[in-house]
Design an enzyme around this catalytic site. Sequence first.
Site, PDB file in Angstrom:
ATOM      1  N   ARG A  57       0.847  -1.194   0.000  1.00 14.37           N
ATOM      2  CA  ARG A  57       0.000   0.000   0.000  1.00 14.37           C
ATOM      3  C   ARG A  57       0.885   1.247   0.000  1.00 14.37           C
ATOM      4  NH1 ARG A  57       1.701   1.706   3.703  1.00 14.37           N
ATOM      5  NH2 ARG A  57       0.460   3.572   3.405  1.00 14.37           N
ATOM      6  N   GLY A  58       0.250   2.394  -0.244  1.00 13.56           N
ATOM      7  CA  GLY A  58       1.024   3.620  -0.429  1.00 13.56           C
ATOM      8  C   GLY A  58       1.203   3.825  -1.928  1.00 13.56           C
ATOM      9  N   ALA A  59       0.902   5.030  -2.397  1.00 12.13           N
ATOM     10  CA  ALA A  59       0.813   5.269  -3.839  1.00 12.13           C
ATOM     11  C   ALA A  59       2.061   4.839  -4.638  1.00 12.13           C
ATOM     12  CB  ALA A  59       0.484   6.748  -4.074  1.00 12.13           C
ATOM     13  N   ARG A  85      -7.051  -0.451  -7.477  1.00 11.01           N
ATOM     14  CA  ARG A  85      -7.492   0.615  -6.555  1.00 11.01           C
ATOM     15  C   ARG A  85      -7.664   1.890  -7.389  1.00 11.01           C
ATOM     16  NH1 ARG A  85      -4.345   1.147  -0.979  1.00 11.01           N
ATOM     17  NH2 ARG A  85      -6.302   2.155  -0.388  1.00 11.01           N
ATOM     18  N   GLN A  90      -2.615   3.058   9.695  1.00  6.75           N
ATOM     19  CA  GLN A  90      -1.269   3.104   9.089  1.00  6.75           C
ATOM     20  C   GLN A  90      -0.283   3.847   9.996  1.00  6.75           C
ATOM     21  OE1 GLN A  90      -4.076   3.708   7.383  1.00  6.75           O
ATOM     22  NE2 GLN A  90      -3.927   3.089   5.254  1.00  6.75           N
ATOM     23  N   ASP A 111      -1.791  10.781  -2.768  1.00 10.26           N
ATOM     24  CA  ASP A 111      -2.134   9.674  -3.677  1.00 10.26           C
ATOM     25  C   ASP A 111      -2.412  10.170  -5.085  1.00 10.26           C
ATOM     26  OD1 ASP A 111      -2.799   8.666  -0.837  1.00 10.26           O
ATOM     27  OD2 ASP A 111      -2.621   6.888  -2.103  1.00 10.26           O
ATOM     28  N   ASN A 157      -5.424  12.485  -0.501  1.00  7.70           N
ATOM     29  CA  ASN A 157      -4.553  11.689   0.374  1.00  7.70           C
ATOM     30  C   ASN A 157      -5.433  10.980   1.383  1.00  7.70           C
ATOM     31  OD1 ASN A 157      -1.818  10.899   1.098  1.00  7.70           O
ATOM     32  ND2 ASN A 157      -2.124  12.032   2.984  1.00  7.70           N
ATOM     33  N   LYS A 158      -4.797  10.220   2.235  1.00  7.44           N
ATOM     34  CA  LYS A 158      -5.522   9.401   3.220  1.00  7.44           C
ATOM     35  C   LYS A 158      -6.566  10.214   3.966  1.00  7.44           C
ATOM     36  CE  LYS A 158      -5.238   5.944   3.703  1.00  7.44           C
ATOM     37  NZ  LYS A 158      -6.208   5.073   2.980  1.00  7.44           N
TER      38      LYS A 158
HETATM   39  O1  MRU Z   1      -4.691   3.275   1.646  1.00  9.48           O
HETATM   40  P1  MRU Z   1      -3.206   3.429   1.611  1.00  9.48           P
HETATM   41  O2  MRU Z   1      -2.544   2.930   2.846  1.00  9.48           O
HETATM   42  O3  MRU Z   1      -2.593   2.876   0.344  1.00  9.48           O
HETATM   43  O4  MRU Z   1      -2.999   5.002   1.569  1.00  9.48           O
HETATM   44  C1  MRU Z   1      -1.715   5.532   1.554  1.00  9.48           C
HETATM   45  C2  MRU Z   1      -1.712   6.995   1.715  1.00  9.48           C
HETATM   46  O5  MRU Z   1      -2.697   7.678   1.682  1.00  9.48           O
HETATM   47  C3  MRU Z   1      -0.397   7.632   1.828  1.00  9.48           C
HETATM   48  O6  MRU Z   1      -0.443   8.696   2.695  1.00  9.48           O
HETATM   49  C4  MRU Z   1      -0.013   8.078   0.455  1.00  9.48           C
HETATM   50  O7  MRU Z   1       0.004   7.001  -0.432  1.00  9.48           O
HETATM   51  C5  MRU Z   1       1.210   8.791   0.439  1.00  9.48           C
HETATM   52  S1  MRU Z   1       2.447   7.957  -0.321  1.00  9.48           S
HETATM   53  C6  MRU Z   1       3.764   7.555   0.410  1.00  9.48           C
END
Ligand code: MRU
Length: 341
Positions: free
Chosen positions: A55-57, A93, A196, A237, A247-248
């Site tokens: 996970r994470g963009a 996603r 997270q 993201d 973003n999250k």
């Molecule tokens: O749902 P996730 O855990 O994939 O979301 C991740 C985020 O929102 C991060 O803050 C984002 O990807 C920043 S990238 C390092």
Amino acid sequence: MDTNFDEKRDGFQALRFDGEALELLDQRRLPAEESWLRITEVEGVSAAIADLVVRGAPAIGIAAAYGAVIAARQRGNDLDGWQHDMQRLALARPTAVNLVWAVERMRARVARAGRLDPDDLTREAFAIHRADIEANRAMAVAGSERIEPGSGVLTHCNTGSLATGGIGTALGIVMEGVRRGRVAHVYADETRPWLQGSRLTAWELARNGVDFQVIVEGAAAALMATGKVQWVITGADRIAANGDVANKIGTYNLAVLARHHGVKMMVAAPSSTLDPATASGQGIAIEQRDAVEIWRAAGLGAQPAGFAAWNPVFDVTPAALIDCIVTERGAFQPPYDFSRR
Ligand code: MRU
């Protein structure tokens, strides 16, 4: 064909590829357990992205690039079948644009080669991975230079090595800031419902020997009111052409609170997170996930009878609330214009 990714890697590696298989540290099990999944089919890569194993963009984009190589090995000369796999992979996603961006890069490589060549695609995937490592390094320097010495920083979600190819986006800046004495104290927002912050960011900071405190989301305003935080620093993201940032979920809350308290807001993301084709945040698809994630975070196994929930997992922070957007090309200030990547 050398399939060893021998680049000197920064940070902890949660994702590796040996030319045949993608190995992923299963982030669903952290911090309790460090277990790895070995994936040799593209369907497994899509599932790992959708289920938050990875996970994470930026990390999602890199995983997708390796997924394209795996699909090419499975498909042989079946280009139509591979294109179909790419379509499905890109849909794993919806919000992080890095996923579509990486799939498009792999498609363009195939278009140039005129055929499916797994070794050639491996080189492209490694290039995507290496570029992310380098972007992380550049952002850490550019972002940390903006922070006044002795600052307190609040970060949200996880943006470190687990979420990227290298040392991270926002968390890379935070850790570089600690190293340079610019960041005196780190607060990590727990980041409901998937946690997270209290599971992954906390795990990374502890591994790196950085002192920090986790706060519950509801403590952010009270923390800012104490004057102990000078910067909120998050990842992204997807960043629209006008600088609106998806973003999250909870990032927007922090930006509103930050403006009220005179705290500055920084967003860090590699240019693979920019989406020049989307004019503003209104055009960004926000992922909705199963309400079970909320019940689990509440310590309930399943949805209690008669309960209901709304679970968008990203939000959009208007560009007007963001003081600085950092990419590998430097630190940008409003008015933002990301109409080119
Ligand atoms: O749902 P996730 O855990 O994939 O979301 C991740 C985020 O929102 C991060 O803050 C984002 O990807 C920043 S990238 C390092």
